[in-house]
Design a protein around this motif. Structure first.
Motif, PDB file in Angstrom:
ATOM      1  N   GLU B 508      56.742  -0.006  12.813  1.00 15.63           N
ATOM      2  CA  GLU B 508      55.366   0.211  12.347  1.00 15.63           C
ATOM      3  C   GLU B 508      54.394  -0.695  13.101  1.00 15.63           C
ATOM      4  O   GLU B 508      53.275  -0.290  13.417  1.00 15.63           O
ATOM      5  N   ALA B 511      53.779   0.884  16.382  1.00 17.95           N
ATOM      6  CA  ALA B 511      52.895   2.049  16.259  1.00 17.95           C
ATOM      7  C   ALA B 511      51.441   1.601  16.102  1.00 17.95           C
ATOM      8  O   ALA B 511      50.530   2.217  16.664  1.00 17.95           O
ATOM      9  N   ALA B 512      51.236   0.527  15.357  1.00 19.02           N
ATOM     10  CA  ALA B 512      49.870   0.022  15.160  1.00 19.02           C
ATOM     11  C   ALA B 512      49.300  -0.527  16.466  1.00 19.02           C
ATOM     12  O   ALA B 512      48.110  -0.359  16.756  1.00 19.02           O
ATOM     13  N   GLU B 514      50.064   0.609  19.372  1.00 23.18           N
ATOM     14  CA  GLU B 514      49.752   1.790  20.158  1.00 23.18           C
ATOM     15  C   GLU B 514      48.407   2.389  19.761  1.00 23.18           C
ATOM     16  O   GLU B 514      47.674   2.911  20.591  1.00 23.18           O
ATOM     17  N   ARG B 515      48.081   2.279  18.479  1.00 22.44           N
ATOM     18  CA  ARG B 515      46.807   2.829  17.991  1.00 22.44           C
ATOM     19  C   ARG B 515      45.654   1.838  18.151  1.00 22.44           C
ATOM     20  O   ARG B 515      44.538   2.095  17.714  1.00 22.44           O
ATOM     21  N   GLN B 520      47.664  -8.481  19.329  1.00 22.86           N
ATOM     22  CA  GLN B 520      48.691  -9.404  19.807  1.00 22.86           C
ATOM     23  C   GLN B 520      49.842  -9.458  18.805  1.00 22.86           C
ATOM     24  O   GLN B 520      49.624  -9.578  17.593  1.00 22.86           O
TER      25      GLN B 520
END
Lengths: 91, 710
Positions: B508, B511-512, B514-515, B520
């Motif tokens: 997760e 994924a965050a 990536e969004r 960091q």
């Protein structure tokens, strides 16, 4: 690309004081300093040290005495250099 | 004074709106009736808003000013000339003698009644102001603060010709001053560096400690006279300190003054900075040109004396001039409060000369004219007339040639004609001032470059500043040094107060990232959101929210053994994780259930070795579990203090009740056979005394049977 509508279940840790070192050896050096080890509440990873709340001024002073020039991000003190650095709205 | 481009009226609106809310309704309606002439019985909020709008409307202000009695108008004109947005009742009273018909306190009351000036009611709690007389009658005049709206002051300035004129001399002689307006900005840069190395401490009375006073007053660059001719200008460093505080370059708290950030006026051009310096000069309170640093508990005389000197120059024609004696005699005739008590007229004249030559000539607000055989005279410069009277245009010709020379030994030579306030503030941040003069010298050091980077400059920005302003190429070794010093800073990054977001799984977090929600990665499940951006909560579902500057939250539940505990995941935090590593050992727990830990002799011994003391353990128990330290944990941590336990064979006698036991222990005939009490109803007896005890108990009808025979 991840699904953009997914809401991540998270825990928020606000007003945390952290030190990030370039490598683990530098973190060890910091921990080996008696005046600093007392201010370190814990070690999140080999390079990330968690500092006790309210002890940032003492930590910065000691790091500078050791000859380091820490990059301070965000503000919590009235040190001029800290004040003028970009400040997180969260803080 | 003409408002500069960085001026904004919004803060004044907010402040005056708050003050009007502190007016009693009757007083507010009375004041606004004169100020905005409402046609109906408007609600309070509407009255206040209309009043604020009126104060921002030049046409309405001009009409209002023209309706004022002459003395009140004259006072407003002088305030407009000053450009001040705050003063005291004492300041206003001291200006009244300059008017033809001062009429006691009348002009001040008239301006308050008309809603053109306001009492400073910022720190008065829930107080409601019923009348102005009550307010200024309850405190000394110097403690009654006044708030002025800059928009009103700007319009009031145009009424200057109504001030009583002063007889002047026709202009003659040559302009002797060659000031460039940079003397004070340079000194402020030096002072900022001095305070960046350590703040200035203040006593409870708000004055500087001797050590800091000497540090500033005797500084080699700050203590020299700002006048090239070397006029005696006492404690020039302390003037710089007051100017810097007034400018916002230094911040003042009750207990200290410390370096802040360079204000926008340094980047707005010379004229803007001159205007701000002029305003700051009119707020100098702890210094006077005769005695230097001289803080007093009473009303400071320097600000209004300085204003009166400038007013004298502002009232004369453009082609006229005044000597220091002309101004001194005018003030004396007008019975203007002198610079200090016990003065002679000559003292004030000396003070006037020092103010003009030491402060306003270097600021290019005033020009000094000299004619052979005549005393020197002064007049407002074009810049001074623009800033104080709104006449003419600002000098926009900001021509700054490449005038830095960076030398291989990391020294920088800066020729004065190429400096500007903006370049001064940049150089002050990343290079150390060594000398000030026609050619100034600076030095690049690891510390100065670090200071520059910490003040928000980037390594590229520093290099670019040097390249753009250097008349020759910057030496390669200097650029290499800059790069090396900058890199060193990246070895340790400190977040004094950041927000961490902890995810449920590493996937997760990835994924965050990536969004773009996380800038960091700190651990495999924890990241830092992008700096300076508000967290967008629509992407997150909060399971917990912990503020680390608040008290630790209770998140540990102990079991009956006082040693085994489970963690409440909602209320736990990162500090707890660190504490657990130090204090306890993890126990296996089934998936989906709360994590369990146990305090063991080994874990507590380890914590003691790491410096955890009993008091720390006790505090941890209370903070984390809400319970006092358990006896078992205390036993394991403390032991018995090396006092041994004893073992041996003893006969135990158990009585039927506590009452009987108490009696046996108190009755001397039986008490002599008791060795010790073991419990509420149990005692121990030596074997040779058992028969005696049994005999004595029998005499009072207490039989004794062996265990198992009951």
């Amino acid at each position: 690309m991840a699904e953009s509508n997914v809401r991540f279940p998270v825990r928020l840790h606000r007003r945390v004081c952290l030190i990030l070192t370039e490598d683990a050896a530098l973190a060890e050096e910091v921990l080996a300093r008696k005046k600093l080890s007392g201010e370190v509440a814990g070690r999140l990873t080999s390079r990330v040290l968690l500092i006790r709340p309210g002890r940032i001024d003492a930590v910065l002073d000691e790091l500078r005495k050791m000859g380091h020039t820490p990059h301070v991000i965000g503000a919590s003190t009235h040190h001029p250099a800290v004040e003028s650095a970009p400040m997180s709205k969260e803080s | 004074m003409r408002p500069d481009p960085v001026e904004e009226y919004a803060p004044a609106d907010v402040r005056i709106r708050a003050i009007l809310r502190r007016y009693d309704e009757v007083l507010l309606r009375d004041v606004t009736r004169r100020l905005i002439k409402p046609r109906n019985q408007w609600p309070i909020d509407e009255l206040i808003e209309k009043s604020i709008q009126m104060l921002n409307n030049p046409v309405s202000i001009d009409r209002k000013l023209r309706e004022l009695p002459p003395a009140a108008l004259g006072l407003m004109a002088m305030l407009g000339f000053s450009g001040l947005t705050a003063c005291t009742m004492s300041d206003l009273m001291s200006l009244l003698p300059l008017l033809d018909d001062p009429d006691g306190r009348g002009p001040v009351t008239a301006l308050l009644d008309q809603g053109l000036i306001f009492p400073d009611l910022t720190d008065v709690g829930s107080f409601r102001l019923k009348s102005f007389e009550d307010w200024y009658g309850s405190s000394p005049a110097y403690a009654c603060g006044m708030v002025l709206h800059p928009a009103v002051m700007t319009r009031a300035r145009v009424m200057m010709p109504r001030l009583p004129m002063l007889r002047s001399r026709p202009e003659s002689g040559d302009v002797a001053s060659s000031a460039d307006g940079l003397e004070w900005p340079l000194r402020l840069g030096v002072l900022w560096q001095v305070l960046s190395e350590g703040e200035v401490r203040l006593t409870q009375a708000g004055i500087l400690f001797r050590r800091d006073l000497q540090r500033i007053a005797q500084h080699p660059l700050l203590s020299i006279s700002p006048d090239p001719a070397g006029i005696d200008f006492p404690d020039a460093g302390l003037v710089a300190l007051e100017l810097a505080v007034g400018l916002g370059l230094l911040s003042r708290k009750p207990e200290e003054i410390y370096a802040g950030t360079f204000p926008a006026s340094f980047t707005g051009g010379s004229e803007v900075l001159a205007g701000r310096l002029l305003r700051a000069a009119l707020q100098i309170r702890s210094w006077n040109p005769l005695d230097g640093y001289a803080p007093s508990e009473g009303p400071p005389r320097t600000p209004m004396f300085t204003l009166a000197v400038l007013l004298a120059l502002g009232t004369i024609a453009e082609d006229a001039m005044l000597t220091d004696a002309d101004i001194g005699h005018w003030l004396e005739e007008r019975r203007f409060p002198p610079l200090r008590g016990g003065h002679t007229p000559q003292d004030d004249i000396d003070g006037i000369r020092r103010l003009l030559d030491g402060m306003f000539v270097p600021m290019t607000i005033v020009e000094r004219l000299e004619t052979e055989g005549s005393p020197p005279a002064w007049r407002l410069s074009a810049s001074g007339r623009y800033l104080l009277l709104g006449e003419g245009e600002a000098d926009r010709n900001e021509n700054h040639p490449q005038s830095l020379v960076v030398q291989p030994n990391c020294e920088i030579l800066g020729f004065r004609q190429g400096l500007s306030p903006d370049l001064i503030q940049k150089l002050s941040r990343f290079a150390q001032w060594k000398t000030l003069g026609v050619a100034c010298t600076l030095e690049l050091t690891p510390e100065s470059v670090y200071r520059g980077l910490e003040s928000g400059l980037s390594p590229d920005g520093i290099r670019e500043t040097l390249r753009r302003h250097s008349s020759m190429a910057v030496p390669t070794n200097v650029l290499d040094s800059l790069a090396g010093w900058s890199r060193k800073r990246e070895r340790i990054t400190v977040f004094p107060s950041t927000t961490l977001i902890e995810f449920q799984s590493p996937e997760e977090l990835d994924a965050a990232i990536e969004r773009g929600l996380i800038a960091q990665k700190i651990t495999e499940r924890i990241g830092i959101p992008p700096e300076g951006r508000e967290i967008d909560y629509k992407h997150f579902r909060l399971l917990g929210n912990r503020d680390y500057e608040s008290r630790p939250q209770e998140c540990v539940v102990f079991e009956a053994d006082g040693l085994t505990f489970s963690i409440d995941p909602i209320h736990s935090d990162l500090l707890l994780e660190a504490e657990l590593v130090r204090l306890a050992e993890v126990l296996p727990s089934p998936a989906g259930q709360r994590r369990k830990f146990r305090l063991t002799p080994a874990s507590l011994r380890r914590s003691a070795d790491q410096g955890v003391m009993l008091v720390d353990l006790e505090r941890w128990f209370v903070e984390r579990s809400g319970q006092p330290l358990s006896p078992a944990a205390r036993l394991i941590y403390c032991g018995s203090g090396n006092i041994p336990a004893h073992s041996g064979n003893r006969l135990v006698v158990q009585f039927p009740s506590e009452m009987v036991t108490e009696g046996v222990l108190q009755w001397p005939d039986t008490a002599r056979w008791v060795e010790s009490r073991l419990g509420n109803c149990v005692i121990s007896v030596k074997s040779e005394n058992l028969a005696s005890l049994e005999r004595d108990l029998a005499t009072i009808g207490v039989p004794m049977l062996p265990f198992g025979d009951e």
